[in-house]
Design an enzyme around this catalytic site. Structure first.
Site, short mmCIF file in Angstrom:
data_model
loop_
_atom_site.label_atom_id
_atom_site.label_comp_id
_atom_site.label_asym_id
_atom_site.label_seq_id
_atom_site.Cartn_x
_atom_site.Cartn_y
_atom_site.Cartn_z
N SER A 190 43.10 47.35 73.91
CA SER A 190 42.27 46.22 74.34
C SER A 190 40.86 46.73 74.64
CB SER A 190 42.86 45.61 75.62
OG SER A 190 41.94 44.72 76.21
N TYR A 203 46.58 46.85 84.10
CA TYR A 203 46.54 46.45 82.68
C TYR A 203 45.55 47.35 81.92
CZ TYR A 203 45.59 43.76 78.45
OH TYR A 203 45.43 43.38 77.14
N1 LIG Z 1 44.90 37.79 73.52
C1 LIG Z 1 43.91 38.56 73.88
O1 LIG Z 1 42.81 38.10 74.20
C2 LIG Z 1 44.10 40.06 73.88
C3 LIG Z 1 42.97 40.86 74.12
C4 LIG Z 1 43.12 42.23 74.12
C5 LIG Z 1 44.35 42.80 73.88
N2 LIG Z 1 45.43 42.00 73.65
C6 LIG Z 1 46.72 42.65 73.40
O2 LIG Z 1 47.31 42.11 72.25
C7 LIG Z 1 48.74 42.18 72.34
C8 LIG Z 1 49.33 40.83 72.01
O3 LIG Z 1 48.83 39.89 72.94
P1 LIG Z 1 48.87 38.31 72.66
O4 LIG Z 1 47.63 37.78 73.26
O5 LIG Z 1 49.18 38.06 71.25
O6 LIG Z 1 50.11 37.91 73.59
P2 LIG Z 1 51.04 36.61 73.57
O7 LIG Z 1 50.48 35.54 72.73
O8 LIG Z 1 51.35 36.35 75.01
O9 LIG Z 1 52.39 37.14 72.84
C9 LIG Z 1 53.13 38.15 73.44
C10 LIG Z 1 54.32 38.51 72.58
O10 LIG Z 1 55.01 39.57 73.24
C11 LIG Z 1 56.34 39.18 73.54
N3 LIG Z 1 56.72 39.68 74.85
C12 LIG Z 1 56.07 39.53 76.03
N4 LIG Z 1 56.73 40.14 77.01
C13 LIG Z 1 57.81 40.71 76.44
C14 LIG Z 1 58.88 41.49 76.94
N5 LIG Z 1 58.98 41.79 78.24
N6 LIG Z 1 59.83 41.92 76.08
C15 LIG Z 1 59.78 41.59 74.77
N7 LIG Z 1 58.78 40.87 74.23
C16 LIG Z 1 57.83 40.41 75.06
C17 LIG Z 1 56.32 37.67 73.51
O11 LIG Z 1 57.63 37.28 73.22
P3 LIG Z 1 58.30 35.95 73.83
O12 LIG Z 1 57.67 34.85 73.05
O13 LIG Z 1 59.73 36.13 73.55
O14 LIG Z 1 57.94 35.91 75.28
C18 LIG Z 1 55.31 37.39 72.41
O15 LIG Z 1 55.92 37.51 71.16
C19 LIG Z 1 49.04 42.69 73.76
O16 LIG Z 1 49.31 44.05 73.72
C20 LIG Z 1 47.73 42.43 74.50
O17 LIG Z 1 47.56 43.32 75.58
C21 LIG Z 1 45.33 40.65 73.64
#
Ligand SMILES: NC(=O)c1ccc[n+]([C@@H]2O[C@H](COP(=O)([O-])OP(=O)(O)OC[C@H]3O[C@@H](n4cnc5c(N)ncnc54)[C@H](OP(=O)(O)O)[C@@H]3O)[C@@H](O)[C@H]2O)c1
Length: 318
Positions: A190, A203
């Site tokens: 991130s 985080y």
């Molecule tokens: N979105 C942003 O702005 C952003 C910015 C920087 C970095 N990131 C990084 O990008 C990555 C993806 O983020 P996102 O925004 O796409 O998140 P998201 O939309 O919340 O999706 C998270 C995914 O991870 C799964 N998950 C969450 N907790 C879990 C657990 N305990 N065990 C197994 N699966 C789990 C969820 O599955 P379920 O549906 O089954 O809960 C979902 O498929 C992360 O590493 C995040 O730190 C995101």
């Protein structure tokens, strides 16, 4: 003809600027803009193997990776927490792209035993790509001690999901890749890892681990044919960011993943999406030119405001 001290200083300064431009700015421009834009990815990911494994594959950035890799012809192992969501995503991808899918439902907060289930699920597959995407963050920015007092398990869970998953998944899948002398590991970090991020300290610390781990892993395994890419997104419109609308600074997960796959092979660490790259450059310039305490204080104030609004909303909704 004699040169004055003033002319000498001027010539040295000009030489320093030219040197910096040739050795730093030009390579940076090539790696971040010119290469990906005009020549596309430096690596033919399709040649890496038949299967891709994606953690956190049912939503947001992980689901976008699943779609993008299926579109390139990869069979997929989708790993997430919720079985019904996994079944839906797998069915849709199978129908849309005519690829095979396997699903593994595990909760990455449930200790190391879950990796036995994952190991059994991926046995014998020629895995060419691993996307370590799963991640969790705070519900709202909070002081370390207060978040610890409210829910110590939650801070532990951030470490389990964001750090342990990355190391365990690499330990499971890297041997397959090393044996076949090829493979790509994409670790989702991130921008929080590289800019001041007070009130989200666990985080951002976990994401800084992903950054450092990726760079050193790349050095260890480059000669074995392995490419490690660590992506550092800024805001992407997903459930985690709580941002529904996209704009130039907040791309959709599909847009973000397309940019990340396009820059594959150019550099180990990358914000990948150009506006996020420029954001990092701007913050670094603020740090270096104006001074670090100013930048940190600026970000701290923004996050304090977000915290205040979140606490007020929670109080109103009680
Ligand atoms: N979105 C942003 O702005 C952003 C910015 C920087 C970095 N990131 C990084 O990008 C990555 C993806 O983020 P996102 O925004 O796409 O998140 P998201 O939309 O919340 O999706 C998270 C995914 O991870 C799964 N998950 C969450 N907790 C879990 C657990 N305990 N065990 C197994 N699966 C789990 C969820 O599955 P379920 O549906 O089954 O809960 C979902 O498929 C992360 O590493 C995040 O730190 C995101």
């Amino acid at each position: 003809m004699t040169i004055s001290a003033f002319q000498l200083c001027g010539s040295l300064a000009l030489a320093a600027v030219v040197y910096k431009f040739v050795h730093t700015v030009l390579p940076w421009l090539y790696v971040n803009i010119i290469g990906p834009k005009f020549f596309g990815p430096k690596l033919d990911i399709r040649r890496m193997g038949g299967w891709a494994v994606i953690t956190g594959a049912t939503d947001g950035i992980g689901k976008a990776y699943a779609n993008a890799l299926a579109k390139k012809g990869f069979n997929l192992v989708l790993i997430s927490r919720s079985l019904p969501k996994l079944e839906n995503v797998a069915k849709k991808i199978g129908e849309d792209f005519k690829v095979d899918t396997k699903i593994i439902d595990v909760d990455f907060t449930n200790g190391v035993d879950i990796y036995d289930k994952i190991k059994a699920g991926i046995e014998g597959l020629d895995i060419g790509v691993l996307v370590n995407n799963v991640g969790v963050s705070y519900p709202y920015p909070e002081y370390f001690l207060e978040s610890y007092e409210q829910n110590p398990k939650f801070l532990q869970d951030i470490i389990s999901v964001n750090i342990h998953s990355v190391t365990h998944m690499c330990a499971l899948i890297l041997p397959v890749m090393v044996n076949r002398k090829k493979g790509v590991i994409i670790n989702v970090s991130s921008t929080a890892a590289v800019i001041p991020n007070p009130l989200l300290s666990v985080y951002s610390g976990s994401k800084a681990f992903v950054d450092k781990f990726s760079v050193d892993l790349q050095t260890e395994y480059r000669s074995k044919g392995i490419t490690v890419q660590c992506v550092q997104p800024g805001f992407v419109a997903t459930n985690m960011s709580k941002m529904k609308k996209t704009n130039a600074m907040t791309p959709s997960p599909d847009t973000y993943v397309a940019a990340a796959l396009n820059i594959l092979g150019y550099t180990t660490k990358t914000a990948a999406y150009l506006p996020h790259t420029f954001l990092q450059v701007a913050l670094k310039a603020m740090n270096d030119i104006i001074c670090e305490p100013f930048t940190t204080d600026f970000v701290f104030k923004q996050l304090l405001n977000i915290r205040k609004r979140a606490l007020r909303n929670m109080k109103q909704n009680k």
